[in-house]
Motif scaffolding. Structure first.
Motif, PDB file in Angstrom:
ATOM      1  N   ASP A   3       0.798  -1.220   0.000  1.00  9.53           N
ATOM      2  CA  ASP A   3       0.000   0.000   0.000  1.00  9.53           C
ATOM      3  C   ASP A   3       0.833   1.273   0.000  1.00  9.53           C
ATOM      4  O   ASP A   3       0.311   2.364  -0.202  1.00  9.53           O
ATOM      5  CB  ASP A   3      -0.966   0.006   1.197  1.00  9.53           C
ATOM      6  CG  ASP A   3      -0.245   0.035   2.531  1.00  9.53           C
ATOM      7  OD1 ASP A   3       0.848  -0.561   2.620  1.00  9.53           O
ATOM      8  OD2 ASP A   3      -0.773   0.637   3.484  1.00  9.53           O
TER       9      ASP A   3
ATOM     10  N   LEU B  97      -2.038  -3.957   5.529  1.00  5.56           N
ATOM     11  CA  LEU B  97      -2.657  -3.354   4.359  1.00  5.56           C
ATOM     12  C   LEU B  97      -3.952  -2.653   4.772  1.00  5.56           C
ATOM     13  O   LEU B  97      -4.454  -2.889   5.891  1.00  5.56           O
ATOM     14  CB  LEU B  97      -2.951  -4.436   3.320  1.00  5.56           C
ATOM     15  CG  LEU B  97      -1.722  -5.173   2.771  1.00  5.56           C
ATOM     16  CD1 LEU B  97      -2.156  -6.389   1.971  1.00  5.56           C
ATOM     17  CD2 LEU B  97      -0.858  -4.240   1.915  1.00  5.56           C
ATOM     18  N   PRO B  98      -4.513  -1.830   3.940  1.00  6.74           N
ATOM     19  CA  PRO B  98      -5.755  -1.123   4.328  1.00  6.74           C
ATOM     20  C   PRO B  98      -6.892  -2.050   4.703  1.00  6.74           C
ATOM     21  O   PRO B  98      -7.717  -1.700   5.552  1.00  6.74           O
ATOM     22  CB  PRO B  98      -6.088  -0.305   3.065  1.00  6.74           C
ATOM     23  CG  PRO B  98      -4.776  -0.110   2.376  1.00  6.74           C
ATOM     24  CD  PRO B  98      -3.996  -1.367   2.630  1.00  6.74           C
ATOM     25  N   ASP B  99      -6.958  -3.237   4.100  1.00  8.92           N
ATOM     26  CA  ASP B  99      -8.074  -4.140   4.352  1.00  8.92           C
ATOM     27  C   ASP B  99      -7.671  -5.430   5.055  1.00  8.92           C
ATOM     28  O   ASP B  99      -8.465  -6.374   5.156  1.00  8.92           O
ATOM     29  CB  ASP B  99      -8.797  -4.484   3.043  1.00  8.92           C
ATOM     30  CG  ASP B  99      -7.856  -5.061   1.993  1.00  8.92           C
ATOM     31  OD1 ASP B  99      -6.622  -4.972   2.186  1.00  8.92           O
ATOM     32  OD2 ASP B  99      -8.339  -5.601   0.983  1.00  8.92           O
ATOM     33  N   SER B 100      -6.459  -5.496   5.562  1.00 13.14           N
ATOM     34  CA  SER B 100      -6.024  -6.699   6.277  1.00 13.14           C
ATOM     35  C   SER B 100      -4.772  -6.386   7.079  1.00 13.14           C
ATOM     36  O   SER B 100      -3.916  -5.608   6.644  1.00 13.14           O
ATOM     37  CB  SER B 100      -5.740  -7.831   5.283  1.00 13.14           C
ATOM     38  OG  SER B 100      -5.453  -9.033   5.969  1.00 13.14           O
ATOM     39  N   GLN B 101      -4.657  -6.994   8.257  1.00 17.49           N
ATOM     40  CA  GLN B 101      -3.560  -6.686   9.153  1.00 17.49           C
ATOM     41  C   GLN B 101      -2.828  -7.934   9.622  1.00 17.49           C
ATOM     42  O   GLN B 101      -3.419  -9.005   9.776  1.00 17.49           O
ATOM     43  CB  GLN B 101      -4.084  -5.933  10.395  1.00 17.49           C
ATOM     44  CG  GLN B 101      -4.702  -4.578  10.090  1.00 17.49           C
ATOM     45  CD  GLN B 101      -3.682  -3.564   9.623  1.00 17.49           C
ATOM     46  OE1 GLN B 101      -2.637  -3.393  10.235  1.00 17.49           O
ATOM     47  NE2 GLN B 101      -3.982  -2.892   8.514  1.00 17.49           N
TER      48      GLN B 101
ATOM     49  N   THR C 283      -3.226 -11.425   7.121  1.00 20.43           N
ATOM     50  CA  THR C 283      -3.026 -11.149   5.694  1.00 20.43           C
ATOM     51  C   THR C 283      -2.379 -12.349   5.016  1.00 20.43           C
ATOM     52  O   THR C 283      -2.817 -12.782   3.936  1.00 20.43           O
ATOM     53  CB  THR C 283      -2.130  -9.913   5.526  1.00 20.43           C
ATOM     54  OG1 THR C 283      -2.695  -8.815   6.251  1.00 20.43           O
ATOM     55  CG2 THR C 283      -1.978  -9.529   4.062  1.00 20.43           C
TER      56      THR C 283
ATOM     57  N   LYS D  56      -2.615  -2.295  -4.348  1.00 26.60           N
ATOM     58  CA  LYS D  56      -2.462  -1.609  -3.061  1.00 26.60           C
ATOM     59  C   LYS D  56      -3.219  -2.249  -1.906  1.00 26.60           C
ATOM     60  O   LYS D  56      -3.064  -1.829  -0.760  1.00 26.60           O
ATOM     61  CB  LYS D  56      -2.910  -0.152  -3.201  1.00 26.60           C
ATOM     62  CG  LYS D  56      -2.055   0.652  -4.150  1.00 26.60           C
ATOM     63  CD  LYS D  56      -2.546   2.091  -4.225  1.00 26.60           C
ATOM     64  CE  LYS D  56      -1.675   2.917  -5.169  1.00 26.60           C
ATOM     65  NZ  LYS D  56      -2.137   4.328  -5.250  1.00 26.60           N
ATOM     66  N   ASP D  57      -4.071  -3.240  -2.162  1.00 25.89           N
ATOM     67  CA  ASP D  57      -4.823  -3.865  -1.069  1.00 25.89           C
ATOM     68  C   ASP D  57      -4.980  -5.352  -1.337  1.00 25.89           C
ATOM     69  O   ASP D  57      -4.802  -5.813  -2.470  1.00 25.89           O
ATOM     70  CB  ASP D  57      -6.192  -3.206  -0.892  1.00 25.89           C
ATOM     71  CG  ASP D  57      -7.045  -3.291  -2.150  1.00 25.89           C
ATOM     72  OD1 ASP D  57      -7.602  -4.375  -2.408  1.00 25.89           O
ATOM     73  OD2 ASP D  57      -7.106  -2.279  -2.877  1.00 25.89           O
ATOM     74  N   LEU D  58      -5.308  -6.087  -0.305  1.00 23.83           N
ATOM     75  CA  LEU D  58      -5.357  -7.545  -0.399  1.00 23.83           C
ATOM     76  C   LEU D  58      -6.505  -8.010  -1.293  1.00 23.83           C
ATOM     77  O   LEU D  58      -6.332  -8.963  -2.066  1.00 23.83           O
ATOM     78  CB  LEU D  58      -5.493  -8.154   1.001  1.00 23.83           C
ATOM     79  CG  LEU D  58      -5.500  -9.686   1.043  1.00 23.83           C
ATOM     80  CD1 LEU D  58      -4.202 -10.262   0.494  1.00 23.83           C
ATOM     81  CD2 LEU D  58      -5.759 -10.193   2.459  1.00 23.83           C
ATOM     82  N   GLN D  59      -7.659  -7.381  -1.168  1.00 23.59           N
ATOM     83  CA  GLN D  59      -8.803  -7.842  -1.937  1.00 23.59           C
ATOM     84  C   GLN D  59      -8.524  -7.781  -3.439  1.00 23.59           C
ATOM     85  O   GLN D  59      -8.827  -8.713  -4.188  1.00 23.59           O
ATOM     86  CB  GLN D  59     -10.035  -6.989  -1.604  1.00 23.59           C
ATOM     87  CG  GLN D  59     -11.340  -7.589  -2.070  1.00 23.59           C
ATOM     88  CD  GLN D  59     -11.638  -8.935  -1.423  1.00 23.59           C
ATOM     89  OE1 GLN D  59     -11.342  -9.146  -0.247  1.00 23.59           O
ATOM     90  NE2 GLN D  59     -12.183  -9.857  -2.188  1.00 23.59           N
ATOM     91  N   THR D  60      -7.892  -6.695  -3.895  1.00 20.33           N
ATOM     92  CA  THR D  60      -7.537  -6.579  -5.310  1.00 20.33           C
ATOM     93  C   THR D  60      -6.498  -7.628  -5.684  1.00 20.33           C
ATOM     94  O   THR D  60      -6.561  -8.238  -6.763  1.00 20.33           O
ATOM     95  CB  THR D  60      -6.996  -5.170  -5.610  1.00 20.33           C
ATOM     96  OG1 THR D  60      -7.964  -4.196  -5.216  1.00 20.33           O
ATOM     97  CG2 THR D  60      -6.704  -5.005  -7.100  1.00 20.33           C
TER      98      THR D  60
END
Length: 571
Positions: free
Chosen positions: A13, A62-66, A70, A39-43
């Motif tokens: 990110d 990451l913005p959506d996982s820590q 992750t 930049k994020d896990l989902q992508t």
């Protein structure tokens, strides 16, 4: 002919860190790298689903996982893609956990150059046979300087890290496992990992359940008791990760165990301090506060019998408090022996605690040379015992002692905890006693308490003034001391009926009776009687009002009315 470029998915990110990775890999020689950045896990998960990558470079936060969650999500989504962690977290323990959860390597930002990054990727990338020669040449060159995490698992000492086959049998064993659990590798490899579980958990099928969860969900984590080689127990955090090959087939499990015994003991000590202090503070009077403390310690630490010893300043001995007792098993003769025994400094368990002003532990009281009540303890199967002093500053406030029906080895951390608890309880119980005594001793009316035998255990100043007996003269005597002899039989029958049936005819009511002073004079009284229950049975407290003046006033008023009637009749 140029070799196929290695496709790298970078999930990062921070734009600056992503640019640096691109620059470092751009300078690499054959076969070269093609980097795709998200930049994020989902992508990133979506990209791995729609495209083929040779390796994943993964930031943990990451913005959506820590954190390691992750890694778990990425590995579960694409178990066949090698994952190299690239993070700003320099944590040896986390690195070990990451590698046991599926990461191939763990690199720290700021400490990675192009040479190290390229080498980490090439060690795990999978290529076709035609491309293999170029990769092998480059990898051989890069591995001349071995990465420091290669022997991380083998040399780790703070964590027990082991590998299991798909059936749960141990296939590898590190030095941390030997230090924490006690087995050497040659003793334990090939054994089933269920041997680390307590018997009660084995019967419940917990080892098999843990593997089922790990296999179906990819990950299992739980805290609980585990067994060392010497059969001692320790509190552990256990994490099990399913390991799968490039086709998704289960090939085994990694298992990481952390010894949390120190943390568990600290938590238990805090809980003990909080709960017992709350029990002491909530008591309606001093004796119920003491009883509440004993009961709570028995409950929290699973001791079956608890009682309290209080100092007698006149005799300079410890006496067993009749009101403060808790038992979860029959122990009548032992309890009676305690009530009839006086301990000097150094004698018996209470006496040695008094002498040393510190907690004490007896593994088996029936074999202890300084335990005079051993015969009675043996009658009821009591074995292990411990006790600790309740201190009010430099003075001994009392001694708590507890017993169990099995042999227990000394628990030093627990004794340290109750030693501190003793100081805290001293403050709380002193306040409770002062509050009760302040109310009792300044009360205008007599306040008297008695035990289930009907013997006096509390006698305030007003009782001394009203009945003529001092506290020393009244304590321990039957309540019939202050009753005319003609009422003794009815009193005994009423007490026996209440203890046998619970039928209360005077408790909770105000009744008028006749009292007797030390000089034999009889006088009218009003009694308000209350009772409370402990593990030892019923206790009673009465508030007594001397009705002599009121009765005299009533007689005077009646006489005046009679005289008035006579005068009216005369006229």
């Amino acid at each position: 002919m140029p070799h196929k470029r290695i496709r790298v998915l970078l999930i990062e990110d921070n734009p600056g860190d992503a640019k640096l990775v691109r620059v470092m890999l751009k300078a690499a020689t054959e076969p070269g790298f093609e980097v795709q950045h998200v930049k994020d896990l989902q992508t990133g998960l979506a990209q791995m689903k729609s495209q083929d990558f040779d390796v994943l470079l993964l930031d943990l936060n990451l913005p959506d996982s820590q954190d390691l969650g992750t890694l778990w999500r990425a590995h579960a989504h694409a178990p066949s893609i090698p994952i190299v962690i690239l993070t700003g977290i320099e944590d040896r323990q986390k690195a070990m956990e990451a590698m046991t959860r599926g990461a191939k390597d763990y690199l720290v930002k700021g400490k990675v150059d192009a040479h190290l990054l390229e080498r980490a990727i090439l060690r795990y990338v999978k290529v076709t046979d035609k491309e293999q020669h170029g990769v092998e040449e480059r990898t051989e060159e890069l591995l001349k300087n071995e990465h420091p995490f290669r022997l991380l698992v083998e040399k780790a000492e703070r964590s027990a890290i082991l590998m299991l086959d798909p059936n749960g049998r141990i296939s590898s064993w590190n030095t941390g496992a030997e230090r924490i659990i006690g087995y050497r590798a040659d003793e334990i490899i090939g054994q089933h990992f269920s041997c680390f579980y307590p018997p009660e958990d084995q019967k419940l099928g917990q080892p098999a359940a843990a593997l089922r969860v790990a296999a179906s969900e990819g990950w299992f984590e739980k805290e609980g008791w585990r067994i060392r080689k010497d059969r001692s127990r320790f509190w552990a955090n256990v994490a099990i990760t399913a390991l799968r090959d490039e086709r998704g087939r289960l090939v085994g499990f990694s298992k990481v165990t952390h010894d949390l015994s120190g943390l568990k003991r600290a938590e238990e000590a805090l809980q003990l301090l909080a709960n017992v202090t709350a029990a002491a503070s909530s008591g309606e009077d001093f004796h119920t506060a003491m009883s509440g403390c004993v009961k709570e310690i028995c409950r929290l630490r699973k001791w079956q019998v608890g009682q309290v010893w209080a100092p007698d300043p006149i005799k300079n001995v410890l006496l067993c408090a009749p009101q403060s007792f808790h038992a979860e098993l029959p122990c009548a003769s032992f309890r009676q022996a305690s009530l009839e025994t006086e301990f000097k400094r150094g004698a018996g368990l209470p006496g040695r605690i008094w002498e040393k002003n510190s907690p004490a532990w007896i593994v088996d009281v029936t074999k202890d040379g300084n335990f005079p009540r051993a015969r009675f303890a043996a009658e009821h199967g009591l074995k292990a015992a411990f006790g600790f002093p309740i201190r009010d500053g430099p003075n001994l406030f009392g001694v708590f002692e507890f017993f169990a029906a099995e042999i227990r080895d000394p628990d030093t951390p627990f004794l340290d905890a109750v030693d501190k608890l003793g100081d805290r309880l001293g403050e709380v119980l002193r306040t409770s006693e002062e509050r009760f005594r302040a109310v009792s001793e300044t009360a205008y009316n007599p306040i008297i308490s008695a035990n289930r035998e009907g013997n006096i255990i509390h006698w305030n100043k007003a009782a001394e003034r009203t009945f003529g007996y001092t506290s020393t003269e009244a304590m321990g005597k039957p309540l019939t001391l202050i009753m005319p002899e003609r009422f003794h039989g009815a009193h005994r029958q009423g007490l026996e009926r209440y203890l046998r049936t619970g039928e209360a005819r005077v408790i909770g009511k105000r009744i008028e009776l006749t009292g007797r002073r030390q000089n034999g004079d009889e006088f009218p009284i009003e009694l308000s009687l209350a009772s409370w229950e402990t593990s030892e049975g019923a206790f009673f407290t009465g508030i007594i009002r001397d009705l002599t003046e009121r009765k005299q006033a009533e007689q005077a008023a009646e006489l005046a009315r009679s005289n008035a009637d006579l005068q009216a009749f005369a006229y």
